[in-house]
Design a protein around this motif. Structure first.
Motif, PDB file in Angstrom:
ATOM      1  N   GLU A  68      53.963  91.315  38.348  1.00  0.00           N
ATOM      2  CA  GLU A  68      53.890  91.558  39.785  1.00  0.00           C
ATOM      3  C   GLU A  68      52.853  92.619  40.130  1.00  0.00           C
ATOM      4  OE1 GLU A  68      56.925  92.602  43.496  1.00  0.00           O
ATOM      5  OE2 GLU A  68      57.666  92.410  41.429  1.00  0.00           O
ATOM      6  N   GLY A  69      52.596  93.553  39.216  1.00  0.00           N
ATOM      7  CA  GLY A  69      51.645  94.618  39.485  1.00  0.00           C
ATOM      8  C   GLY A  69      50.241  94.356  39.009  1.00  0.00           C
ATOM      9  N   LYS A  70      49.931  93.138  38.556  1.00  0.00           N
ATOM     10  CA  LYS A  70      48.603  92.829  38.037  1.00  0.00           C
ATOM     11  C   LYS A  70      47.556  92.854  39.150  1.00  0.00           C
ATOM     12  CE  LYS A  70      48.841  92.049  33.569  1.00  0.00           C
ATOM     13  NZ  LYS A  70      47.972  92.777  32.612  1.00  0.00           N
ATOM     14  N   PHE A  71      46.409  93.443  38.809  1.00  0.00           N
ATOM     15  CA  PHE A  71      45.262  93.422  39.716  1.00  0.00           C
ATOM     16  C   PHE A  71      44.209  92.515  39.090  1.00  0.00           C
ATOM     17  CE2 PHE A  71      41.008  95.091  40.788  1.00  0.00           C
ATOM     18  CZ  PHE A  71      41.036  94.938  42.148  1.00  0.00           C
ATOM     19  N   GLU A  72      44.290  91.248  39.369  1.00  0.00           N
ATOM     20  CA  GLU A  72      43.341  90.301  38.801  1.00  0.00           C
ATOM     21  C   GLU A  72      43.444  88.977  39.534  1.00  0.00           C
ATOM     22  OE1 GLU A  72      44.231  89.554  34.752  1.00  0.00           O
ATOM     23  OE2 GLU A  72      46.195  88.672  35.134  1.00  0.00           O
ATOM     24  N   THR A  73      42.378  88.224  39.433  1.00  0.00           N
ATOM     25  CA  THR A  73      42.376  86.864  39.957  1.00  0.00           C
ATOM     26  C   THR A  73      42.876  85.920  38.870  1.00  0.00           C
ATOM     27  OG1 THR A  73      40.072  86.601  39.270  1.00  0.00           O
ATOM     28  CG2 THR A  73      40.482  87.376  41.513  1.00  0.00           C
ATOM     29  N   GLU A  74      43.068  84.687  39.225  1.00  0.00           N
ATOM     30  CA  GLU A  74      43.525  83.682  38.270  1.00  0.00           C
ATOM     31  C   GLU A  74      42.555  82.507  38.290  1.00  0.00           C
ATOM     32  OE1 GLU A  74      45.585  82.060  35.294  1.00  0.00           O
ATOM     33  OE2 GLU A  74      46.034  84.030  36.165  1.00  0.00           O
ATOM     34  N   PRO A  75      41.706  82.329  37.279  1.00  0.00           N
ATOM     35  CA  PRO A  75      41.576  83.137  36.069  1.00  0.00           C
ATOM     36  C   PRO A  75      40.889  84.473  36.332  1.00  0.00           C
ATOM     37  CG  PRO A  75      39.911  81.433  36.084  1.00  0.00           C
ATOM     38  CD  PRO A  75      40.778  81.184  37.282  1.00  0.00           C
ATOM     39  N   GLY A  76      40.894  85.331  35.315  1.00  0.00           N
ATOM     40  CA  GLY A  76      40.344  86.670  35.489  1.00  0.00           C
ATOM     41  C   GLY A  76      38.854  86.689  35.777  1.00  0.00           C
ATOM     42  N   THR A  77      38.114  85.722  35.267  1.00  0.00           N
ATOM     43  CA  THR A  77      36.680  85.613  35.537  1.00  0.00           C
ATOM     44  C   THR A  77      36.458  84.597  36.646  1.00  0.00           C
ATOM     45  OG1 THR A  77      36.131  86.167  33.250  1.00  0.00           O
ATOM     46  CG2 THR A  77      34.435  85.067  34.554  1.00  0.00           C
ATOM     47  N   ILE A  78      35.808  85.023  37.699  1.00  0.00           N
ATOM     48  CA  ILE A  78      35.592  84.156  38.860  1.00  0.00           C
ATOM     49  C   ILE A  78      34.396  83.241  38.604  1.00  0.00           C
ATOM     50  CG2 ILE A  78      34.974  84.105  41.300  1.00  0.00           C
ATOM     51  CD1 ILE A  78      36.464  86.688  41.664  1.00  0.00           C
ATOM     52  N   ASN A  79      34.617  81.979  38.759  1.00  0.00           N
ATOM     53  CA  ASN A  79      33.541  80.977  38.686  1.00  0.00           C
ATOM     54  C   ASN A  79      33.302  80.477  40.101  1.00  0.00           C
ATOM     55  OD1 ASN A  79      31.659  79.110  37.924  1.00  0.00           O
ATOM     56  ND2 ASN A  79      32.882  78.254  36.268  1.00  0.00           N
ATOM     57  N   LEU A  80      32.171  80.809  40.681  1.00  0.00           N
ATOM     58  CA  LEU A  80      31.904  80.483  42.075  1.00  0.00           C
ATOM     59  C   LEU A  80      32.001  78.976  42.291  1.00  0.00           C
ATOM     60  CD1 LEU A  80      30.672  83.371  41.735  1.00  0.00           C
ATOM     61  CD2 LEU A  80      29.022  82.729  43.462  1.00  0.00           C
TER      62      LEU A  80
END
Length: 833
Positions: A280-292
């Motif tokens: 719940e406290g994670k600061f990240e996107t899913e996945p962690g690396t953004i692919n535009l």
């Protein structure tokens, strides 16, 4: 045609497999340089035209096992060749000459037909290229040349080589290197076990040989692998010696062995998964690396840029953004580069922007703005919850969003958030069906940028400038009795890279206040973002301080005094409800910010990181060939106007909840009132993952920077989650030790690196002069203190320091100590007399 010796060697393909012990894995047959039993066309013609003596039969070279035209046999994985050598003329029995000549005429007549047949079987092309095939031997993916193969045969067999291991060319090379070998015939002992026929059974014949035994093998015995028809049943386990001994002991004790339990005990339990509070406290996107996304971002930009020269776009980007590497764009250069911290030279609000400048804006700034804004919006969505964003989607007309300085990149990131949430709301929603994005507004001052942004954003309004709500009347006045004009209100305002461009601090504060007035007073969200450098952080921290001081109310601060509006008496202004969503989990003074203003020499500042994959057009501009990703660093703040979750959900942010977070919520089944993600400390630096422990630098709800340590002995779950934690996460599982972290925040109007080095050199030179003067004065005092008749035998002889001589400090202290001790002894002796 093959000679008798070569054909004989080729008839034993097993000899090639005798070198299997030299390599790992299954052997790969060596490609033959010419097919066995093959005859070149020119050889056929000359052979057919040759007149043979009477009664001499003609051998048929084409009737071979491998390339016979009457029947083509199937080929196995082994090297196949002719099974019989060409017969010698001495063994030919005489027959009629007429039959031979008739046979030769038939060959001449059918030569074209045979050539066409060979073309259909791709034999002519293989024959023509047979001499050109010089591919090295390949075994298990490793290539071997002619010399290496001969060396391997030499190492394996020595001087006695099995028949068929070497061809003519290899045999000639072997003879030139090691001498002529002795050829022995291939026996069954030389053939590997996997090459023997599994369907044949042999036994010793009593004379040193082997004889084959005929037997009938049942169909069930042909497959050793047991057939399991039940998919849930497991295959039969072979009983090992240890398992047999265990079974015997169990039988003696009157028990039995549970095989499933035995297997489970042998395999250790899997590592525990992440704790729900950690996730719940994670600061990240899913996945962690953004692919535009190609459909909405990289694809349209590539189409726009395809009408212009890549070189011109790259030259314009280098000219605008500081040269190679684009240090003045959204890219954050490393501190070791020691580059000046300059704002982005072009902004979306400027009215003068050419075609190539607009192209450079799309290519160099859009990817970084999109990635950083998307990362921040994902964090805002997590902290405000599902109800907040679904309420915006469900309201009449949808959310009203303003991109104040991103040129449209912020709207693209926001629409991806809406699209993902709407797919969760309506799982059966078709992919090509429209999504209720709401109303979008983008600030674009130039025509060139507006045309490009409009090609990427549909149903979007474009403003040439922001309305000024600070210097307009809020109600009728004596000069104008009309009602106040209706103001625009936005549910979400995204303002990336807009504060660093202001030269004065008051201009920056006015800009932030104007954006605050543009927010919806019933839950509007403002996102401010700058580059992750010292000056960028100070701009964000200054805006945070101003909002907390004038607008956002806290339990201990609900109003402020404004002396400028009423010079005679102070005017008290009530603050309105609001809160900081992220990254701060406190509403006190920022521990990393100096309210006195910018400082020099700052080392510690709050910023975060997001990785994204560079699109191809940005790769070309950057000139990158090996790395296609970028870790963009940014400082940000997200605030909400009109609503305060601290009051609605009784969220506490003080030293008590910090102590509770230090104890940890690992065993908390149901979150109680002290726990909430907004009352947890946040990692403001990457966790230090050492051997056996993890160190966190956390910004606590009490408004302090502390260093917490989570060792392996503290908790298995906490240690596992600490090893998996990342920069920017909220930490809920506690720690074993905590200490205050020392911060290097620089000094107000302090000195830079050059000034600091110059000051140190001056201080060092001044200290040397003081030491020299002190030594001279002490020498003169000693001379005045001592008489001419005094006995100086007990005084140590210390040489005087010459001018410019550098004496180590330890030597100085040691000499002074000796002198003091000597004078003290002399004074004691004189007093005794």
């Amino acid at each position: 045609m093959l000679s008798g010796s070569s054909a004989s060697r080729a008839s034993h393909p097993q000899a090639r497999h005798l070198l299997r012990p030299l390599v790992s894995g299954p052997a790969v047959s060596r490609p033959s340089r010419e097919p066995a039993g093959w005859i070149a066309p020119q050889q056929k013609r000359s052979f057919a035209q040759k007149k043979l003596p009477p009664n001499t039969p003609m051998p048929l070279p084409f009737q071979t096992k491998r390339y016979g035209f009457s029947s083509i046999q199937s080929m196995s994985g082994r090297r196949l060749s002719s099974s019989t050598a060409a017969p010698q003329p001495e063994s030919i029995e005489p027959s009629g000459t007429e039959a031979i000549n008739a046979l030769i005429e038939r060959i001449n007549e059918n030569e074209d037909q045979m050539a066409q047949l060979m073309d259909e079987l791709d034999l002519m092309e293989e024959a023509e290229n047979a001499d050109e095939l010089e591919e090295p031997l390949a075994i298990d993916g490793e290539e071997y040349t002619l010399e290496s193969w001969v060396q391997m045969v030499r190492q394996q067999f020595g001087d006695t080589v099995p028949d068929g291991a070497l061809n003519d060319e290899e045999l000639q090379l072997y003879t030139s290197l090691y001498g002529e070998p002795s050829i022995r015939e291939l026996t069954d002992e030389d053939i590997p076990e996997d090459e023997k026929d599994p369907g044949r059974l042999f036994r010793e014949d009593g004379q040193g040989g082997w004889e084959e035994i005929e037997f009938e093998q049942s169909a069930e015995a042909q497959d050793d692998t047991p057939v399991v028809y039940d998919m849930d049943a497991s295959p039969v386990l072979e009983e090992t010696i240890a398992m047999q001994r265990t079974r015997e002991v169990a039988e003696q004790l009157g028990g039995e062995v549970m095989m499933e339990q035995f297997v489970n005990e042998a395999v250790p339990d899997a590592a525990p998964r992440s704790h729900p509070l950690t996730r719940e406290g994670k600061f990240e996107t899913e996945p962690g690396t953004i692919n535009l996304p190609k459909k909405t971002v990289t694809g349209p930009i590539s189409i726009i840029l395809s009408e212009f020269s890549n070189k011109h776009i790259a030259d314009t980007a280098h000219r605008l953004f500081g040269g190679p590497g684009l240090p003045n764009s959204t890219t954050t250069p490393p501190p070791r580069a020691q580059l000046p911290q300059l704002p982005i030279p072009i902004s979306a609000s400027q009215h003068h922007m050419g075609e190539m400048e607009a192209n450079a804006y799309l290519a160099a700034l859009y990817p970084g703005i999109y990635a950083s804004v998307l990362s921040v919006l994902v964090e805002v969505r997590k902290r405000l919850g599902t109800d907040w964003i679904r309420k915006l989607i469900s309201q009449e007309g949808g959310p009203n969003v303003l991109d104040a300085s991103g040129g449209g990149a912020g709207i693209l990131a926001w629409r991806d958030i809406i699209r993902a949430e709407y797919q969760l709301m309506v799982p059966d929603h078709p992919e090509d069906a429209p999504v209720p994005y709401g109303r979008s507004t983008v600030l674009t001052g130039s025509e060139a940028l507006r045309l490009r942004a409009s090609a990427m954003l549909d149903n979007t309004s474009f403003l040439p400038r922001l309305p000024d709500y600070l210097h307009v009347r809020e109600k009728p006045t004596l000069d104008d009795s009309r009602a106040a004009p209706k103001r625009k209100q936005y549910d979400v305002i995204i303002a990336p890279h807009s504060l660093l461009g202001f030269e004065e601090d008051y201009q920056r504060k006015e800009y932030v206040e104007n954006l605050w007035q543009l927010l919806n007073p019933d839950g509007g969200v403002l996102v401010l973002l700058e580059k992750g450098r010292q000056k960028g952080f100070e701009c964000i921290a200054g805006a945070r301080e101003m909002l907390l001081k004038r607008h956002i109310a806290s339990p201990n601060s609900t109003e402020y005094e404004n002396f400028l509006d009423s010079p005679d008496s102070s005017r008290t202004i009530e603050k309105e409800s609001g809160m900081i969503i992220a990254p701060c989990t406190n509403h006190s003074t920022c521990p990393m910010h100096n309210s006195a203003g910018p400082t020099k020499g700052r080392k510690d500042y709050c910023h975060f990181e997001q990785r994204y994959i560079r699109p191809p057009f940005l790769q070309r501009i950057m000139g990158a060939k090996d790395r296609n990703h970028e870790d963009i660093k940014f400082s940000y703040i997200a605030v909400q106007r009109g609503q305060d979750l601290r009051q609605q959900q009784n969220i506490q942010q003080n030293s008590e909840v910090t102590d509770a977070a230090f104890e940890g919520f690992e065993h908390l089944d149901e979150p109680t009132s002290p726990f909430h993600p907004l009352s947890l400390p946040r990692a403001v630096y990457p966790p230090l993952k050492r051997r056996g422990h993890v160190i966190f630098d956390l910004c606590t709800p009490a408004g302090k920077i502390e260093r917490w340590t989570v060792p392996r002995s503290y908790s298995r779950q906490a240690y596992r989650d600490a090893r998996k934690s990342n920069w920017g996460d909220l930490w809920a599982l506690g720690a074993k030790t905590r200490i205050p972290r020392k911060l290097n925040l620089g000094e107000k109007h302090g000195e830079g690196k050059k000034e600091r080095l110059a000051r140190r050199a001056a201080d060092k030179a001044a200290s040397r002069e003081v030491d020299e003067e002190g030594d001279l004065e002490r020498d003169e005092e000693d001379e005045e203190y001592l008489d001419e008749d005094d006995d100086l035998s007990d005084i140590p002889d210390i040489p005087k320091r010459k001018k410019g001589q550098n004496i180590p400090s330890w030597k100085k202290h040691n000499d002074k100590k000796k002198l003091r001790q000597a004078y003290k002894r002399r004074a004691t002796a004189e007093d005794a007399e």
